[in-house]
Design a protein around this motif. Sequence first.
Motif, short mmCIF file in Angstrom:
data_model
loop_
_atom_site.label_atom_id
_atom_site.label_comp_id
_atom_site.label_asym_id
_atom_site.label_seq_id
_atom_site.Cartn_x
_atom_site.Cartn_y
_atom_site.Cartn_z
N GLY A 25 -1.21 1.08 4.43
CA GLY A 25 -1.86 0.74 5.68
C GLY A 25 -2.62 1.93 6.24
O GLY A 25 -2.81 2.93 5.58
N HIS A 26 -3.03 1.82 7.51
CA HIS A 26 -3.88 2.87 8.08
C HIS A 26 -3.45 3.24 9.50
O HIS A 26 -4.27 3.43 10.37
CB HIS A 26 -5.34 2.39 8.10
CG HIS A 26 -5.87 2.10 6.74
ND1 HIS A 26 -6.27 3.07 5.87
CD2 HIS A 26 -6.03 0.92 6.11
CE1 HIS A 26 -6.70 2.52 4.75
NE2 HIS A 26 -6.56 1.21 4.86
N ARG A 27 -2.14 3.38 9.70
CA ARG A 27 -1.68 3.73 11.04
C ARG A 27 -0.76 4.93 10.97
O ARG A 27 -0.39 5.40 9.91
CB ARG A 27 -0.95 2.55 11.68
CG ARG A 27 0.28 2.07 10.92
CD ARG A 27 0.79 0.75 11.51
NE ARG A 27 1.92 0.21 10.79
CZ ARG A 27 3.19 0.48 11.07
NH1 ARG A 27 3.46 1.35 12.03
NH2 ARG A 27 4.17 -0.07 10.40
N THR A 28 -0.38 5.41 12.15
CA THR A 28 0.56 6.52 12.21
C THR A 28 1.98 5.99 12.09
O THR A 28 2.35 5.02 12.77
CB THR A 28 0.41 7.27 13.54
OG1 THR A 28 -0.90 7.83 13.62
CG2 THR A 28 1.45 8.38 13.66
N TYR A 29 2.75 6.59 11.23
CA TYR A 29 4.15 6.20 11.04
C TYR A 29 5.06 7.14 11.80
O TYR A 29 4.74 8.32 12.02
CB TYR A 29 4.51 6.23 9.55
CG TYR A 29 3.95 5.07 8.76
CD1 TYR A 29 4.73 3.94 8.52
CD2 TYR A 29 2.66 5.10 8.28
CE1 TYR A 29 4.22 2.86 7.79
CE2 TYR A 29 2.14 4.04 7.55
CZ TYR A 29 2.92 2.92 7.31
OH TYR A 29 2.42 1.87 6.61
N ASP A 30 6.21 6.63 12.19
CA ASP A 30 7.23 7.51 12.76
C ASP A 30 7.70 8.53 11.72
O ASP A 30 7.94 9.69 12.05
CB ASP A 30 8.44 6.70 13.26
CG ASP A 30 8.09 5.83 14.46
OD1 ASP A 30 7.34 6.31 15.34
OD2 ASP A 30 8.56 4.69 14.52
N ALA A 31 7.82 8.07 10.48
CA ALA A 31 8.28 8.97 9.42
C ALA A 31 7.60 8.62 8.11
O ALA A 31 7.55 7.44 7.73
CB ALA A 31 9.79 8.87 9.25
N VAL A 32 7.07 9.62 7.44
CA VAL A 32 6.60 9.48 6.07
C VAL A 32 7.56 10.25 5.18
O VAL A 32 7.88 11.42 5.45
CB VAL A 32 5.16 10.00 5.90
CG1 VAL A 32 4.80 10.13 4.41
CG2 VAL A 32 4.18 9.05 6.57
N ILE A 33 8.02 9.59 4.14
CA ILE A 33 8.98 10.19 3.23
C ILE A 33 8.27 10.44 1.91
O ILE A 33 7.71 9.53 1.31
CB ILE A 33 10.21 9.29 3.04
CG1 ILE A 33 10.92 9.14 4.39
CG2 ILE A 33 11.14 9.86 1.97
CD1 ILE A 33 12.03 8.13 4.39
N VAL A 34 8.29 11.68 1.47
CA VAL A 34 7.65 12.07 0.22
C VAL A 34 8.69 12.03 -0.89
O VAL A 34 9.62 12.83 -0.93
CB VAL A 34 7.04 13.48 0.32
CG1 VAL A 34 6.46 13.92 -1.02
CG2 VAL A 34 5.98 13.53 1.41
N GLY A 35 8.55 11.06 -1.77
CA GLY A 35 9.48 10.91 -2.88
C GLY A 35 10.40 9.73 -2.69
O GLY A 35 11.11 9.64 -1.68
#
Length: 524
Positions: A8-18
């Motif tokens: 999507g194209h919005r701001t997330y509370d948290a992005v998790i890498v992996g």
Amino acid sequence: MPAHEGPGHRTYDAVIVGGGHNGLVAAAYLARAGRSVLVLERLDGTGGAAVSTRPFAGVDARLSRYSYLVSLLPKKIVRDLGLDFRIRGRTISSYTPVERDGRPTGLLVGGGERRTRDAFARLTGGASEYAAWQRLYGMTGRLAQRVFPTLTEPLPTRDELRRRVDDEDAWRMLFEEPIGVAIEENFTDDLVRGVVLTDALIGTFADAHDPSLAQNRCFLYHVIGGGTGAWDVPVGGMGALTDALATAARTAGAVLATGHEAVRIDTDGRAAEITYRTADGEGVMAARHVLVGASPQQLAALTGDEPPAPAEGAQLKVNMLLKRLPRLRDTSVDPREAFAGTFHIAEGYDQLAAAHAQAASGSLPAAPPSEIYCHSLTDPSILGRDLVEDGYQTLTLFGLHTPARLFERDNDAVREELLKATLAQLDAHLAEPLADCLATDADGRLCIEAKTPLDLERDLRLPGGNIFHRALTWPYAQDDTGRWGVETRHANVLLCGAGAVRGGGVSGVPGHNAAMAVLERDAG
């Protein structure tokens, strides 16, 4: 799961890498708490090192490809996330073959106290070694009950943990002096000493008397799991756990975007932008918090910070499928029992010391130590019905004391050399060659797959092939560890992978703790 679920194209509370098991644990906790969560996973599927695959062409055998047993996963996480996941205990803990007085024998641990006591007496000719065994593991059992619950709490201080342990002899043995001291003080039999020491060496390249106490930290995590130290079999294979975690995360509302590789993190401590790459190009995603399930080295690469010193891996992982279990030279033991627990090969105390010394000097061990177990004896569900009916079995082998540096001259050639030498050590205790028992795949190739530390670095980006991402840490706070052991120098970037404090192994603990740190900050 969709191969490429869009972020999507919005701001997330948290992005998790992996999207390894720790990242999925964090995603599930945060999404269940009402946070918007995006998981960016480089590979085409989630699970990381805790996956099941069918590695042999045309063969219906779904094996735990990298990690394979469960001990450190708290029941709390399974309950909290409502996971559809089960484990089964192993009746036999271990079997260690040896030749004594010119005849094959061995030590079988498990099957009840009387049977284990008798096995010690037959091997050692007396009762003292078993009495020492009971004292040692009685002590570690009590310690496990006190330490394991702290793994999902804010980090205690060293003094707080010491008071919680409430056993000065145990504290000295595990936290202050090399584990070799206690082993040599308590046991006299070389084989028994070696069996005890193996728990200090799984994935850790160290000597029994290493002054860094790396071996002690490894031993500690191997004996506290679940408050008992038991190592159990995941029903359906390790992929059953990460499939359940992915389902829990997605059901709670998290977006799992596979085929999306994070390549940069820019943050001012309050808001972050994560640049990611797909087959179609690059994109940027905004987040309030970033949780990184990759290694500390990869985290540094993403943020542009100075990377920590690498800690190389030192193991050989081998998956096999057999037409039948091999017969043993020691005819007093049923192979179905010997291989159901941990089958120790070339792991006498002196053998382990020699193997370490040879590897440290730059040579492959002449007698490579390893341990083996058969998943399908405890859980045949990983095999197709026809394979089960025909008596097929799996074997998982984990080799010790083979640091990544040994493979740098020619990974493929050294892998083959090491595999041949390792299987020769097993064959020495078999009444028939293992090669006669190996199954073949649809293309007529033997069903055997070996992975070196360099293979793991290439496939999973484990630095130096280290299965713990870096040297294991003590489970207490130090100057730079933060409240939960997941903090970094960037206020809104947390480490949620195995390289966090109290990380390593299939536990979900770093994922849980990173999620708790986020929720605490939001509440504050």
